[in-house]
Enzyme design. Structure first.
Site, PDB file in Angstrom:
ATOM      1  N   ALA A  12      -5.479   5.364  -4.938  1.00 20.47           N
ATOM      2  CA  ALA A  12      -6.338   5.934  -4.179  1.00 20.47           C
ATOM      3  C   ALA A  12      -6.020   7.385  -3.643  1.00 20.47           C
ATOM      4  CB  ALA A  12      -6.837   5.154  -2.932  1.00 20.47           C
ATOM      5  N   THR A  13      -4.603   7.788  -3.731  1.00 20.55           N
ATOM      6  CA  THR A  13      -4.137   8.916  -3.341  1.00 20.55           C
ATOM      7  C   THR A  13      -3.345   9.557  -4.422  1.00 20.55           C
ATOM      8  OG1 THR A  13      -2.298   7.723  -2.506  1.00 20.55           O
ATOM      9  CG2 THR A  13      -3.895   8.531  -0.996  1.00 20.55           C
ATOM     10  N   SER A  14      -2.932   8.765  -5.536  1.00 21.37           N
ATOM     11  CA  SER A  14      -2.246   9.374  -6.696  1.00 21.37           C
ATOM     12  C   SER A  14      -2.340   8.558  -7.973  1.00 21.37           C
ATOM     13  CB  SER A  14      -0.823   9.755  -6.220  1.00 21.37           C
ATOM     14  OG  SER A  14      -0.330   8.498  -6.182  1.00 21.37           O
ATOM     15  N   GLY A  15      -1.971   9.387  -9.084  1.00 19.57           N
ATOM     16  CA  GLY A  15      -2.220   8.522 -10.399  1.00 19.57           C
ATOM     17  C   GLY A  15      -1.010   9.140 -11.202  1.00 19.57           C
ATOM     18  N   ARG A  16      -0.837   8.320 -12.389  1.00 14.95           N
ATOM     19  CA  ARG A  16       0.242   8.702 -13.178  1.00 14.95           C
ATOM     20  C   ARG A  16      -0.044   7.837 -14.685  1.00 14.95           C
ATOM     21  NH1 ARG A  16       4.354   4.936 -11.515  1.00 14.95           N
ATOM     22  NH2 ARG A  16       3.381   2.749 -11.251  1.00 14.95           N
ATOM     23  N   ASP A 239      -6.193  -2.550  -9.993  1.00  8.13           N
ATOM     24  CA  ASP A 239      -4.743  -2.622  -9.771  1.00  8.13           C
ATOM     25  C   ASP A 239      -4.126  -3.485  -9.320  1.00  8.13           C
ATOM     26  OD1 ASP A 239      -5.725  -2.189  -7.198  1.00  8.13           O
ATOM     27  OD2 ASP A 239      -5.350  -0.002  -7.290  1.00  8.13           O
ATOM     28  N   THR A 240      -4.718  -4.296  -8.241  1.00  9.60           N
ATOM     29  CA  THR A 240      -3.999  -5.494  -7.664  1.00  9.60           C
ATOM     30  C   THR A 240      -4.100  -6.504  -8.719  1.00  9.60           C
ATOM     31  OG1 THR A 240      -5.091  -4.790  -5.370  1.00  9.60           O
ATOM     32  CG2 THR A 240      -3.810  -6.869  -5.733  1.00  9.60           C
ATOM     33  N   ASN A 298      -7.030  -8.817   2.340  1.00  6.44           N
ATOM     34  CA  ASN A 298      -6.821  -7.339   2.334  1.00  6.44           C
ATOM     35  C   ASN A 298      -6.334  -7.151   3.948  1.00  6.44           C
ATOM     36  OD1 ASN A 298      -7.446  -5.412   0.253  1.00  6.44           O
ATOM     37  ND2 ASN A 298      -9.579  -6.337   0.326  1.00  6.44           N
TER      38      ASN A 298
END
Length: 487
Positions: A12-16, A239-240, A298
């Site tokens: 939610a804040t970065s990707g790669r 992703d989880t 969560n």
């Protein structure tokens, strides 16, 4: 020939994007490119920039092509619940809303006037959170949203990106399960819920499960990147689910804590656990790999600290941790999941307000704030683990902390003290590893999840924290329950 897998991992804040290769020694991974994922605020809404994310993926693929690396396949995982509306001509109708958009405030209550809350939970087993896709869609419908009205298909974020790469529309099971639209027992979309939203199964792409092939790169993408017709595999798109696939457990008697912006704590089960107790505790039954269900909760995670750090000018972690360590223990505690912390303009102020309202000393220094966050998280983890013990079909002997938070030694140590069982930290790259694992299974490189987990256990350095000072933490836990119950 060694096989390389290209994993796209978006948070939610970065990707790669990452290249993963299996060798006799284990798994080797190297970053291809990293990039920020910014929310766009305009016209009273928060959006994701799906085109910018796609551009970064294409950049990553170009870098790989220039290095002459042959990749076997590509897989994409992202956060859950958000989706893109696609028109009849196959074009996106607008940028996707973010789950942090305020338009779903009060949305669950509005929907439960049409379908009883209990019934929704019996079908889906998914915890009620106002940003679940079910409530996003119902809100858009009530607001006569033009994109939804014109939509032919709805694609969850990883499926939208794989569509941009392949031209094929799918709905991957693990990401769809976060929407609160999938029946936990049949593992298929629940028609009765779709009907309430004016939708049918035809409004979604072909339903696929982790390990299935989506398609191959389009001619357009091949031309842009210089790659061939590489297959794109449906990994665990959530992703989880990808992260949990990589838990390096040697036996099934474990709980996991996927620790990042969000913390997700749970156990793996063979089928959904849907009872009055799981409903009242708001536990969720999300789709996992290999036919498993992830019974989890969560919990707000590093979000609290990330927001404080942003206001503090991105001070380094070691500095903050040293300041926290030097501060007085258990001076002030918060419930990390209080609505006050969902998306405040000033996180530090929100924490101070909570402490003041609950008649505790107000934290003023950075060290006090960080200590308050970490201790509160560790105690909240204990509270959720206590609940999990009563719900889990198997005993819980170890807590595996995976994801970025597994590198936070201080929090891991305090978590072990709070929960009273060993905490095994690592891998920090859990999501990417899980993504690569599913691709390897699809390619026939790997046999099954259990053997992959053992390989990860052997090939990655893990750190184990054993509980200490349990009496002190037990007393702090009683205090935590008191403070958070009355707030």
């Amino acid at each position: 020939m060694k096989q390389c897998f290209f994993a796209v991992d978006l948070g939610a804040t970065s990707g790669r994007t990452i290249l993963g290769t299996f060798t006799p020694e284990g798994l080797e991974m190297e970053d291809v490119n990293r990039f920020p994922n910014h929310l766009i605020e305009t016209g009273g809404h928060f959006y994701w920039d799906i085109y910018e994310l796609y551009r970064h993926i294409i950049e990553g693929l170009k870098i790989v092509a220039q290095k002459n690396v042959e990749i076997t396949s590509i897989g994409i995982d992202t956060w859950g619940v958000d989706f893109v509306c696609v028109g009849k001509d196959g074009g996106f109708l607008r940028q996707p809303y973010s789950y942090r958009d305020p338009h779903t405030a009060g949305a669950p209550e509005a929907f439960f006037k049409k379908v009883a809350r209990k019934q929704v939970y019996e079908w889906t087993g998914i915890q009620v959170m106002n940003f679940n896709s079910l409530f996003q869609l119902d809100t858009l419908r009530r607001n006569n949203d033009s994109a939804l009205a014109a939509a032919d298909k709805l694609l969850f974020i990883p499926d939208a990106l794989s569509y941009m790469l392949t031209g094929e529309m799918v709905t991957e099971y693990t990401i769809a399960s976060t929407a609160q639209l999938v029946n936990a027992n049949t593992r298929k979309p629940e028609d009765a819920l779709l009907r309430e939203l004016g939708l049918t199964e035809n409004n979604f792409g072909r339903f696929v499960y982790p390990g299935e092939k989506i398609g191959t790169l389009t001619k357009e993408v091949q031309r842009m990147t210089g790659l061939g017709d590489i297959p794109v595999i449906a990994v665990a798109g959530h992703d989880t689910a990808s992260a949990v696939a990589s838990v390096p457990a040697m036996n099934p008697d474990f709980a996991y804590l996927s620790s990042g912006t969000w913390s997700l704590m749970g156990v793996e089960t063979k089928g959904p656990v849907i009872t009055e107790e799981t409903e009242s505790l708001n536990f969720t039954n999300e789709g996992g790999v290999d036919g498993t269900i992830r019974l989890l909760k969560n919990i707000c995670g590093m979000w609290l600290l990330e927001r404080c750090r942003a206001a503090w000018g991105q001070t380094s972690y070691p500095e903050l941790i040293a300041e926290a360590n030097a501060s007085e223990p258990f001076r002030s505690l918060i419930n990390p999941d209080d609505v006050l912390f969902a998306n405040p303009a000033d996180m530090e102020q929100a924490i101070q307000t909570y402490c003041s309202d609950s008649h505790q000393p107000v934290p003023h220094t950075r060290g006090q704030i960080v200590r308050c966050i970490f201790e509160s998280l560790a105690l909240r983890y204990r509270q959720v683990l206590d609940n999990l013990r009563t719900l889990s079909p198997h005993p819980i002997e170890t807590l595996h902390v995976i994801g970025g938070g597994s590198r936070n030694e201080l929090l891991n140590r305090w978590t072990a003290n709070a929960v009273g069982i060993p905490v095994v930290a690592g891998p920090s790259e859990a999501t990417a590893i899980g993504n690569i694992m599913i691709q390897a299974l699809a390619a026939g490189t790997a046999k099954d999840i259990a053997s992959m987990r053992q390989l990860i256990n052997r090939s990655i350095s893990l750190e184990t924290f054993y509980p200490e000072d349990t009496d002190v933490w037990d007393a702090a836990y009683l205090h935590f329950k008191q403070v958070t119950m009355n707030h």
